[in-house]
Design a protein around this motif. Sequence first.
Motif, PDB file in Angstrom:
ATOM      1  N   ARG A  70       0.835  -1.210   0.000  1.00  0.00           N
ATOM      2  CA  ARG A  70       0.000   0.000   0.000  1.00  0.00           C
ATOM      3  C   ARG A  70       0.866   1.254   0.000  1.00  0.00           C
ATOM      4  NH1 ARG A  70      -5.006  -0.259   2.749  1.00  0.00           N
ATOM      5  NH2 ARG A  70      -4.284   1.209   4.346  1.00  0.00           N
ATOM      6  N   GLN A  71       1.902   1.216   0.817  1.00  0.00           N
ATOM      7  CA  GLN A  71       2.749   2.415   0.915  1.00  0.00           C
ATOM      8  C   GLN A  71       3.450   2.696  -0.414  1.00  0.00           C
ATOM      9  OE1 GLN A  71       5.900   2.151   3.819  1.00  0.00           O
ATOM     10  NE2 GLN A  71       6.888   3.979   2.976  1.00  0.00           N
ATOM     11  N   VAL A  72       4.010   1.634  -1.039  1.00  0.00           N
ATOM     12  CA  VAL A  72       4.718   1.793  -2.314  1.00  0.00           C
ATOM     13  C   VAL A  72       3.774   2.300  -3.380  1.00  0.00           C
ATOM     14  CG1 VAL A  72       5.819   0.513  -4.188  1.00  0.00           C
ATOM     15  CG2 VAL A  72       6.519   0.116  -1.819  1.00  0.00           C
ATOM     16  N   VAL A  73       2.574   1.721  -3.451  1.00  0.00           N
ATOM     17  CA  VAL A  73       1.611   2.132  -4.493  1.00  0.00           C
ATOM     18  C   VAL A  73       1.217   3.587  -4.286  1.00  0.00           C
ATOM     19  CG1 VAL A  73      -0.720   1.756  -5.397  1.00  0.00           C
ATOM     20  CG2 VAL A  73       0.757  -0.200  -4.933  1.00  0.00           C
ATOM     21  N   ALA A  74       0.881   3.961  -3.038  1.00  0.00           N
ATOM     22  CA  ALA A  74       0.461   5.337  -2.776  1.00  0.00           C
ATOM     23  C   ALA A  74       1.584   6.319  -3.082  1.00  0.00           C
ATOM     24  CB  ALA A  74       0.056   5.472  -1.317  1.00  0.00           C
ATOM     25  N   SER A  75       2.807   5.945  -2.700  1.00  0.00           N
ATOM     26  CA  SER A  75       3.944   6.837  -2.920  1.00  0.00           C
ATOM     27  C   SER A  75       4.246   6.990  -4.408  1.00  0.00           C
ATOM     28  CB  SER A  75       5.158   6.271  -2.186  1.00  0.00           C
ATOM     29  OG  SER A  75       6.279   7.057  -2.486  1.00  0.00           O
ATOM     30  N   LYS A  76       4.326   5.857  -5.124  1.00  0.00           N
ATOM     31  CA  LYS A  76       4.669   5.906  -6.540  1.00  0.00           C
ATOM     32  C   LYS A  76       3.602   6.634  -7.349  1.00  0.00           C
ATOM     33  CE  LYS A  76       7.817   2.022  -7.002  1.00  0.00           C
ATOM     34  NZ  LYS A  76       8.931   2.884  -7.336  1.00  0.00           N
ATOM     35  N   ALA A  77       2.341   6.372  -7.004  1.00  0.00           N
ATOM     36  CA  ALA A  77       1.251   7.052  -7.725  1.00  0.00           C
ATOM     37  C   ALA A  77       1.366   8.554  -7.509  1.00  0.00           C
ATOM     38  CB  ALA A  77      -0.093   6.531  -7.241  1.00  0.00           C
ATOM     39  N   GLY A  78       1.659   8.957  -6.275  1.00  0.00           N
ATOM     40  CA  GLY A  78       1.762  10.388  -5.957  1.00  0.00           C
ATOM     41  C   GLY A  78       2.905  11.054  -6.703  1.00  0.00           C
ATOM     42  N   VAL A  79       4.086  10.415  -6.671  1.00  0.00           N
ATOM     43  CA  VAL A  79       5.267  11.018  -7.339  1.00  0.00           C
ATOM     44  C   VAL A  79       5.039  11.087  -8.847  1.00  0.00           C
ATOM     45  CG1 VAL A  79       7.714  10.675  -7.855  1.00  0.00           C
ATOM     46  CG2 VAL A  79       6.859  10.317  -5.531  1.00  0.00           C
ATOM     47  N   PHE A  80       4.507  10.010  -9.410  1.00  0.00           N
ATOM     48  CA  PHE A  80       4.300   9.984 -10.861  1.00  0.00           C
ATOM     49  C   PHE A  80       3.253  11.024 -11.272  1.00  0.00           C
ATOM     50  CE2 PHE A  80       2.669   7.431 -14.693  1.00  0.00           C
ATOM     51  CZ  PHE A  80       3.581   8.039 -15.545  1.00  0.00           C
ATOM     52  N   LEU A  81       2.177  11.111 -10.453  1.00  0.00           N
ATOM     53  CA  LEU A  81       1.121  12.102 -10.746  1.00  0.00           C
ATOM     54  C   LEU A  81       1.713  13.520 -10.687  1.00  0.00           C
ATOM     55  CD1 LEU A  81      -1.861  12.684 -11.310  1.00  0.00           C
ATOM     56  CD2 LEU A  81      -2.260  12.671  -8.831  1.00  0.00           C
ATOM     57  N   GLU A  82       2.573  13.764  -9.717  1.00  0.00           N
ATOM     58  CA  GLU A  82       3.234  15.074  -9.614  1.00  0.00           C
ATOM     59  C   GLU A  82       4.028  15.384 -10.874  1.00  0.00           C
ATOM     60  OE1 GLU A  82       4.049  15.714  -4.834  1.00  0.00           O
ATOM     61  OE2 GLU A  82       5.694  15.159  -6.152  1.00  0.00           O
ATOM     62  N   SER A  83       4.761  14.386 -11.378  1.00  0.00           N
ATOM     63  CA  SER A  83       5.586  14.650 -12.562  1.00  0.00           C
ATOM     64  C   SER A  83       4.728  14.963 -13.780  1.00  0.00           C
ATOM     65  CB  SER A  83       6.498  13.466 -12.849  1.00  0.00           C
ATOM     66  OG  SER A  83       5.853  12.488 -13.616  1.00  0.00           O
ATOM     67  N   LEU A  84       3.567  14.253 -13.901  1.00  0.00           N
ATOM     68  CA  LEU A  84       2.661  14.526 -15.044  1.00  0.00           C
ATOM     69  C   LEU A  84       2.072  15.927 -14.938  1.00  0.00           C
ATOM     70  CD1 LEU A  84       0.751  11.090 -15.191  1.00  0.00           C
ATOM     71  CD2 LEU A  84       2.449  11.924 -16.827  1.00  0.00           C
ATOM     72  N   LEU A  85       1.595  16.268 -13.732  1.00  0.00           N
ATOM     73  CA  LEU A  85       0.956  17.573 -13.536  1.00  0.00           C
ATOM     74  C   LEU A  85       1.973  18.702 -13.678  1.00  0.00           C
ATOM     75  CD1 LEU A  85      -1.349  16.696 -10.484  1.00  0.00           C
ATOM     76  CD2 LEU A  85      -1.989  16.827 -12.904  1.00  0.00           C
ATOM     77  N   ASP A  86       3.195  18.450 -13.197  1.00  0.00           N
ATOM     78  CA  ASP A  86       4.255  19.456 -13.313  1.00  0.00           C
ATOM     79  C   ASP A  86       4.520  19.776 -14.784  1.00  0.00           C
ATOM     80  OD1 ASP A  86       6.629  20.952 -12.108  1.00  0.00           O
ATOM     81  OD2 ASP A  86       7.644  19.599 -13.509  1.00  0.00           O
TER      82      ASP A  86
END
Lengths: 779, 65
Positions: free
Chosen positions: A629-645
Amino acid sequence: MPKRIERLSLTGFRGASTAVDIPFDASKPIALVFGENGTGKSSIIDAIDFVCNKQYGSVEDRSGTTPKEHIVALKFASKDLRVALQADGQTWVGKLDKGSPSVSGTGNPPRAIILRRSHILKVIDDQPANRYKVVQPFIALPCIDSSEKSLRDCILLLEKDLDRAAHAKVQAEKSLSDSWAAEGSHGTGFLVWAKERSQGDAVAMKASAAHAKEFQTYHEKAQSTVDAMGNSIKARIDADGKLQKAEQAVKDLDQAAQESDLIDLLTQAQKYLPKYSHPDECPLCERPGITVAALLARITARLSAMNRTILLKKELDSIRKMQHSAVVIAETDRAGVIQSVRSLAGALSKSNLAEVMTLRLDWSQYPNMRTEAAPPVNDEIVREAQKLQLAAKASLASIRIKHDTEVRALNQLGMIQRAVKEVEENTKKALDLEKNCKRAQAILTIIEKHRKEYVDGILTGISTEVGNLCEKIHPGEGIKVRFFLDSKKRGSLESLGEFGGEKDILPQAYYSESHLDTLGVCVFLALAKQFRDENTVVVLDDVVTSVDAPHMERFMAMLMDEAAHFSQLIVATHYRPWLERFRHARGPSANVQLIHLAPWTLARGIRPGGAKLAVQELREAAAAVPFDRQVVASKAGVFLESLLDQLALLYGCKVARKADPSYTLGELLDCFGKKLRPALKCITNVAGGPPKEAPIGPMLDGVTAFTWIRNQLGAHWNPSGFDIPDADVLKFAQKTIELAEALICAKCGALPIKNKTGTHWQCRCAGEGLRLYPLENPD
Amino acid sequence: MEQNPGSLLAQKVVADLRKERLLSAKQLDELTDKLVSGSLKAEDWHLIVEIAVEAEQAKKNAEAN
C-alpha cells in the motif's frame, strides 16, 4: 532492419572482473546506459570499440598506460580476455592476439563511431593539428592521401638529387677554376681552358712518364751495383788483411809450425785407434805389451800440450774461408756492375730523351759497354763501366724531374677530364631533374587542390549542420562556427565562429565551457551524419558534463531527433536526470532502452539491469498480490506530480511563488484554470475509425478525489491511514495510470510537448501521433 | 569502377592532368585506378614523371627535326 547491437558479453575486459552479459533491445534505436561514476560505462563503450574498430578505447587516452596490458581486467590473463558482440543475429568475438586486438566473425561488425569527452575537448580547444587528427578518420581519403604523400616523397627525393647534382657541378667547377687560377687564369674562362686541356694526349704522356721511369730504374740499378761493388771490395781488403795476420801468427810459433803435421797425424790416430781390432798389441809394430788404451791416453796428453797451436790453426782455416768468400763476392759485384752499366748503356744509346742527348756521350770511350757479347770481368772493364755510370749520372736528376713532371701532368689531365665530365653530366642531370621536379610539383598542385576542395566542401556542409544542431540546443543565440583547412599547412583544422553579432571570432576564446562542450558533440554528430551508412552505430561516452538543466533538456531532445539518422544510438551517462526524464515520459521512452548499472565491486564486476518506466513500475506495484500500500500510494503520488508538473509548465499555469519550486499535488491540481481544465483533451488517430478523444479534465477531477491517500499512506507515519481501504489505494493508482495513458503516446512513449503545427502540442512520433489541445492556456 | 568519394576525386584529378597535358594519355588511363588503390609509391611517381618528361622532350625533338 538496421544492424543493431543485440548483446555484448565481456570476459576479463577492463572493469569486467567477472563475466557479464549486457543485452541490448534491438527493437529500440536508442540505448541509455546510466551509471554513477565507476560503474563500468566506459568498459562497455571500450568493448564496442574493441570489437567494431579493433581499438583499445579510452585506455589509450590515459597517460602512463600500456593499453594491451591495462585493457585486461584485474586477476585475468590477456589470453582469457574475450568480448563477444552480437548484432543482426551474428556474433563477432574480439581477443588479444600477440598484444593486438583481433576480431573473428563473418563479415563486418556494425560500424561504431565513438565519441568521448577527450575528443570533444580536442576538436574545439586543441591545436589545429590535433583537431585535424580527430576529424581525420571522417574526412580523409586514405587512398588519395597515400598517393599524395608518396608524390610528396618523390618530390623530396628529386629535390635531393637535384641538390646533389648541383653540388657536384659546383665542386667540379671549383676544382677546375682553382687549377685554372693556379696556371695563371689564361684565356676566356676556366671551362674553356679545362675543355682544351682535357683534350691532352694521356697515352703519350703515360709513355713518356714510363720511359723516364725506365731510365730512372736503369740509373738506380747501376748506382746500386756500383755501391755494392765498393762495399764488397772493401770487405775483401779487410779479409786479406786478416788472413795475412793469421798466417803470420802461425809462422811466429815455430814449434807449432813444426808440429803442424804431427798434430794432424795425432788427431787422425785419435779418431782411428778406438776402432782398431787388437787392443792389446801395438798397431804399428804389432808387438804385445803396448795397448791401444795406453796409446790413446798418450795421444790425448800430447794434443793437450799442443792446444794453442790447434786453436791458431782453426782460426786460420776460418779466416781463409772468409777471405775466399770475400773474393767471390767482389768478383760477382764487379760482374754486376758491368752488367747493369751495359744495360744502362743500351738504354742510353737508344734514347731520344733531351736529358740523355745533352750528355753527348763519347761511346768510343766505352767500347765494351755496347758489345753484343758480354766482356770479361777485369779491372779495365770495370773501370770503363764505372766511368760510363758516372758520366750518365749527370742526367739522373733531370730525368727524375721529368718523370715527376710527367706524372703530375698526367694526374692533372685525369682530374681535368673527370671534372669536365662531372660538370657536363651534372649540368644535364640537373636540367632533367629540374624538369621532373616541376612536373611532379604541378601534378601535386592539382591533387592538393582537389583534395582541399573535397575537404572544404565537407567542412562547409559540416559547418552548416553544426549551426543547425547548435540552434536546437542554444535557440536564438546565433552560434555559428565554420571549419576550414589552413591552406599553408597540411592537416591543420581551423575554426572561426559568430557570437553576439561578431563574426570570425575564436570559439574557444568567447564561448562558455558548456557551449564548447555541446559544440564539440554537434561537430561530431554532423560528421557522423555526413559519413553514416545503414549500419552506423553512434556511441557517446559521458560526453557532456558542464551543461545546465534547460540546455541539457534541449541537448537530450536534439539527440533524440538525431538518433533517427543512425542505426543505433548508445548514450552512456552518469547524469541521472537523463534517466528520470525517460522514466517519466519526458522523452520518447518507447524508443529508448534504459540500462541501469549498479555499483561496481571487484567481486561482482559490472552489474547491468533494466530501468523501468515510472508507469510500468506503478502498474506492477498495483498488480502485486498482496500489493504494498505504501509503495503504491507513494509511486502514484510522485508519478502524478511529474505529469501535472509537465502540464503546468506547458501551459504556464499559476502556482504560489516559493523559494524552492516544489509544489504539492493539491497546488498542481488547482493550477489548471476554469477554462483550461475542460478544454484539455488528447486525440489519437485510430486505424479504420474516427480519432479517439480523451478529455483530460474529468481525469484530473477523478484523481483529485484520491490524492490525499499519498500523504496518508505514501509519505508519512499516520495511523489514520490504516483505515483506508485497499480499493481506494488501488483506485488512486488506477486514476493516475489512466491519466498517464491518456497523456503519454503509446507509440513513442513521450508526453505531447512539441509544438510542430501551431495548433496543438504533439508527441515525438513522426506524423500526427498523440495531440494535446489546446495549444495555449485560455485562462 | 565503384563510385565513391575517392574514385570521384581521382577522376577529377585525372581530368585536370589531362587538361594540363602533364602526363601522356596512356599514363592518364592507368592513373585513376592507381590513385584509387593508393598503391603508388614514391618510386612509381618518379617513373611516371620521368617518362612523361622524356616523352614530351622526344616529341619536341621530333617536331624540331
